[in-house]
Design a protein around this motif. Structure first.
Motif, PDB file in Angstrom:
ATOM      1  N   ARG A   1       0.809  -1.216   0.000  1.00  0.00           N
ATOM      2  CA  ARG A   1       0.000   0.000   0.000  1.00  0.00           C
ATOM      3  C   ARG A   1       0.842   1.265   0.000  1.00  0.00           C
ATOM      4  N   LEU A   2       2.104   1.196   0.466  1.00  0.00           N
ATOM      5  CA  LEU A   2       2.954   2.381   0.517  1.00  0.00           C
ATOM      6  C   LEU A   2       3.863   2.502  -0.698  1.00  0.00           C
ATOM      7  N   SER A   3       3.718   1.618  -1.666  1.00  0.00           N
ATOM      8  CA  SER A   3       4.558   1.690  -2.860  1.00  0.00           C
ATOM      9  C   SER A   3       4.123   2.856  -3.735  1.00  0.00           C
ATOM     10  N   LEU A   4       5.069   3.391  -4.493  1.00  0.00           N
ATOM     11  CA  LEU A   4       4.763   4.538  -5.349  1.00  0.00           C
ATOM     12  C   LEU A   4       3.772   4.173  -6.450  1.00  0.00           C
ATOM     13  N   ASP A   5       3.714   2.906  -6.828  1.00  0.00           N
ATOM     14  CA  ASP A   5       2.778   2.484  -7.877  1.00  0.00           C
ATOM     15  C   ASP A   5       1.326   2.604  -7.433  1.00  0.00           C
ATOM     16  N   ASN A   6       1.091   2.625  -6.129  1.00  0.00           N
ATOM     17  CA  ASN A   6      -0.277   2.670  -5.617  1.00  0.00           C
ATOM     18  C   ASN A   6      -0.723   4.075  -5.205  1.00  0.00           C
ATOM     19  N   ILE A   7       0.053   5.079  -5.552  1.00  0.00           N
ATOM     20  CA  ILE A   7      -0.259   6.435  -5.107  1.00  0.00           C
ATOM     21  C   ILE A   7      -1.625   6.883  -5.609  1.00  0.00           C
ATOM     22  N   ARG A   8      -1.873   6.749  -6.896  1.00  0.00           N
ATOM     23  CA  ARG A   8      -3.132   7.255  -7.465  1.00  0.00           C
ATOM     24  C   ARG A   8      -4.340   6.554  -6.852  1.00  0.00           C
ATOM     25  N   ALA A   9      -4.266   5.227  -6.721  1.00  0.00           N
ATOM     26  CA  ALA A   9      -5.390   4.481  -6.146  1.00  0.00           C
ATOM     27  C   ALA A   9      -5.636   4.919  -4.702  1.00  0.00           C
ATOM     28  N   SER A  10      -4.568   5.149  -3.968  1.00  0.00           N
ATOM     29  CA  SER A  10      -4.725   5.575  -2.579  1.00  0.00           C
ATOM     30  C   SER A  10      -5.342   6.965  -2.493  1.00  0.00           C
TER      31      SER A  10
ATOM     32  N   THR B   1     -12.800  12.354  12.694  1.00  0.00           N
ATOM     33  CA  THR B   1     -12.633  11.536  11.489  1.00  0.00           C
ATOM     34  C   THR B   1     -12.152  12.386  10.320  1.00  0.00           C
ATOM     35  N   ASN B   2     -12.756  13.554  10.137  1.00  0.00           N
ATOM     36  CA  ASN B   2     -12.386  14.421   9.020  1.00  0.00           C
ATOM     37  C   ASN B   2     -10.956  14.930   9.145  1.00  0.00           C
ATOM     38  N   LEU B   3     -10.580  15.357  10.338  1.00  0.00           N
ATOM     39  CA  LEU B   3      -9.225  15.881  10.531  1.00  0.00           C
ATOM     40  C   LEU B   3      -8.180  14.815  10.232  1.00  0.00           C
ATOM     41  N   GLN B   4      -8.416  13.607  10.702  1.00  0.00           N
ATOM     42  CA  GLN B   4      -7.445  12.542  10.474  1.00  0.00           C
ATOM     43  C   GLN B   4      -7.382  12.154   8.998  1.00  0.00           C
ATOM     44  N   THR B   5      -8.535  12.159   8.325  1.00  0.00           N
ATOM     45  CA  THR B   5      -8.564  11.801   6.906  1.00  0.00           C
ATOM     46  C   THR B   5      -7.911  12.885   6.058  1.00  0.00           C
ATOM     47  N   ILE B   6      -8.230  14.149   6.350  1.00  0.00           N
ATOM     48  CA  ILE B   6      -7.644  15.257   5.594  1.00  0.00           C
ATOM     49  C   ILE B   6      -6.140  15.331   5.842  1.00  0.00           C
ATOM     50  N   SER B   7      -5.724  15.103   7.078  1.00  0.00           N
ATOM     51  CA  SER B   7      -4.298  15.109   7.390  1.00  0.00           C
ATOM     52  C   SER B   7      -3.563  14.041   6.586  1.00  0.00           C
ATOM     53  N   LYS B   8      -4.137  12.864   6.510  1.00  0.00           N
ATOM     54  CA  LYS B   8      -3.492  11.780   5.750  1.00  0.00           C
ATOM     55  C   LYS B   8      -3.379  12.163   4.280  1.00  0.00           C
ATOM     56  N   ARG B   9      -4.439  12.751   3.726  1.00  0.00           N
ATOM     57  CA  ARG B   9      -4.429  13.143   2.306  1.00  0.00           C
ATOM     58  C   ARG B   9      -3.374  14.208   2.032  1.00  0.00           C
ATOM     59  N   ILE B  10      -3.283  15.190   2.888  1.00  0.00           N
ATOM     60  CA  ILE B  10      -2.326  16.269   2.665  1.00  0.00           C
ATOM     61  C   ILE B  10      -0.892  15.775   2.828  1.00  0.00           C
TER      62      ILE B  10
ATOM     63  N   TYR C   1       0.159  12.910   2.340  1.00  0.00           N
ATOM     64  CA  TYR C   1       0.498  11.966   1.271  1.00  0.00           C
ATOM     65  C   TYR C   1       1.265  12.665   0.161  1.00  0.00           C
ATOM     66  N   GLY C   2       1.320  13.976   0.241  1.00  0.00           N
ATOM     67  CA  GLY C   2       2.137  14.731  -0.699  1.00  0.00           C
ATOM     68  C   GLY C   2       3.594  14.309  -0.680  1.00  0.00           C
ATOM     69  N   LYS C   3       4.056  13.745   0.436  1.00  0.00           N
ATOM     70  CA  LYS C   3       5.434  13.254   0.507  1.00  0.00           C
ATOM     71  C   LYS C   3       5.655  12.138  -0.515  1.00  0.00           C
ATOM     72  N   PHE C   4       4.693  11.233  -0.626  1.00  0.00           N
ATOM     73  CA  PHE C   4       4.809  10.128  -1.577  1.00  0.00           C
ATOM     74  C   PHE C   4       4.714  10.649  -3.011  1.00  0.00           C
ATOM     75  N   VAL C   5       3.824  11.621  -3.230  1.00  0.00           N
ATOM     76  CA  VAL C   5       3.696  12.212  -4.564  1.00  0.00           C
ATOM     77  C   VAL C   5       5.001  12.895  -4.957  1.00  0.00           C
ATOM     78  N   ALA C   6       5.588  13.633  -4.001  1.00  0.00           N
ATOM     79  CA  ALA C   6       6.839  14.333  -4.284  1.00  0.00           C
ATOM     80  C   ALA C   6       7.974  13.365  -4.593  1.00  0.00           C
ATOM     81  N   GLU C   7       8.037  12.261  -3.857  1.00  0.00           N
ATOM     82  CA  GLU C   7       9.091  11.272  -4.103  1.00  0.00           C
ATOM     83  C   GLU C   7       8.928  10.655  -5.491  1.00  0.00           C
ATOM     84  N   SER C   8       7.697  10.383  -5.891  1.00  0.00           N
ATOM     85  CA  SER C   8       7.444   9.821  -7.215  1.00  0.00           C
ATOM     86  C   SER C   8       7.887  10.783  -8.310  1.00  0.00           C
TER      87      SER C   8
END
Length: 373
Positions: free
Chosen positions: A114-123, A255-264, A266-273
């Motif tokens: 789930r943490l692989s760069l190939d799964n970024i878009r699906a996540s 719930t919203n704060l934790q979900t939004i925090s995870k989404r934002i 996740y930019g680390k994975f996008v940047a690495e890709s």
């Protein structure tokens, strides 16, 4: 040791289990031992000295910080999220047993991809769904400003200066206490709002194969996310007023704060890709510490417009009362006088454009600036 025993004996007459628990931990820190405290029966508390075993809780030099099991091999992510800088690692170096010992079942491994760069878009797409459903859930209640005002609701949570916290902070801290015990915040894609208050783990630690640079651990903008959510997002989303549904409101907010925090974050994975795809271009800007140049290189307006359209369409779909005539009604998605939505779809799309995507890019820039450290 004798002082500790007398202190523990005196505390057993107290009716406050929370005070007993914190007092036992405090005395254990002074005595240099580990406290294992049962909140439901402090008489059964036991103390064990730190000898050959890994301590369940370590006490750094800065007061008030607890950390969990520190078992992890070089190059992997440890289970002590938030305590992985070089100085802190040096502090705990003497307490870290070597991992990878045959038969050591206290350290498990994340076998998913789930943490692989190939799964970024699906996540990212799954996270969109969670955010939209969460905002729809929150929008059914009024603004309920008392939930966010310190001391407005009498919750049993106080800051160091004795001031009572807001109900939202209390509920968020309690949620993180539960998640922290079962290693939620040891995962590279999770970020606590109060990392200095995370509890010790109650299950074994886990190793993660992560593509991120170690500097990713230093990036946490949850304070900004909290301010954006309370000051900007909620006023645009919710009807003004107070309906007294503070508990339901707070649960939806957590719930919203934790979900939004995870989404934002996740930019680390996008940047690495993106860095791996165009390493030469990014490296030149990183060496020059050109934040503006990095932001320009990261920005693709056409892609952002597609994301906003997708989120808006999802909000239009999820925000309707779906009937048995779905095939005919599906062709009529959009905004019009005959359609009633739980939340206006364009409003959620605009929130994405104005807040979530810009903050995600801020995380990307901050990560890339440290990518070559």
């Amino acid at each position: 040791r004798g002082l500790q025993c007398r202190f523990a004996s005196a505390l057993r007459g107290s009716g406050c289990e929370r005070v007993q628990t914190h007092a036992f931990r405090a005395m254990s820190a002074v005595a240099g031992v580990t406290a294992v405290v049962s909140a439901d029966n402090c008489k059964r508390s036991t103390f064990s000295r730190r000898r050959n075993a890994t301590p369940a809780v370590a006490f750094p030099s800065s007061p008030g910080r607890l950390t969990g099991d520190a078992r992890f091999p070089p190059g992997s992510v440890s289970s002590t999220r938030g305590y992985r800088s070089s100085s802190r690692n040096a502090l705990f170096a003497s307490n870290k047993p070597r991992s990878g010992v045959p038969g050591d079942v206290s350290v498990s491994r994340d076998e998913s991809d789930r943490l692989s760069l190939d799964n970024i878009r699906a996540s990212l797409i799954r996270q969109e769904d969670s955010i939209i459903f969460g905002l729809i859930e929150r929008a059914q209640y009024k603004a309920n400003g008392k939930v966010y005002s310190p001391g407005a609701v009498e919750v049993p949570c106080y800051r160091a200066n004795g001031e009572r916290t807001s109900m939202l902070e209390f509920m968020l801290r309690e949620s993180e206490q539960l998640g922290g015990k079962i290693r939620r915040y040891t995962s590279p894609d999770e970020h606590a709002f109060y990392p200095d208050s995370l509890p010790m783990l109650v299950i074994g630690s886990m190793e993660y194969d992560t593509p991120l640079h170690p500097a990713a651990e230093l990036i946490n903008i949850n304070e900004r996310i909290m301010k954006m959510y309370v000051d900007d997002l909620l006023p645009a989303l919710c009807e003004t007023g107070d309906d007294n549904n503070y508990g339901s409101t707070g649960l939806a907010d957590v719930t919203n704060l934790q979900t939004i925090s995870k989404r934002i974050h996740y930019g680390k994975f996008v940047a690495e890709s993106k860095f791996q795809a165009r390493s030469e271009e990014f490296s030149a800007l990183i060496k020059a510490q050109d934040a503006a140049g990095l932001m320009e290189l990261l920005t693709f307006k056409a892609v952002e417009d597609r994301v906003v359209r997708r989120v808006t369409n999802k909000a239009a779909t999820y925000g309707q009362d779906i009937s048995e005539d779905l095939p005919d009604g599906a062709a009529k998605l959009g905004e019009g006088p005959d359609l009633v939505y739980k939340v206006k779809p364009s409003q959620i799309g605009e929130l994405y454009r104005k807040w979530i995507m810009p903050m995600t890019k801020d995380v990307q820039v901050e990560y890339l600036l440290r990518r070559l450290d």
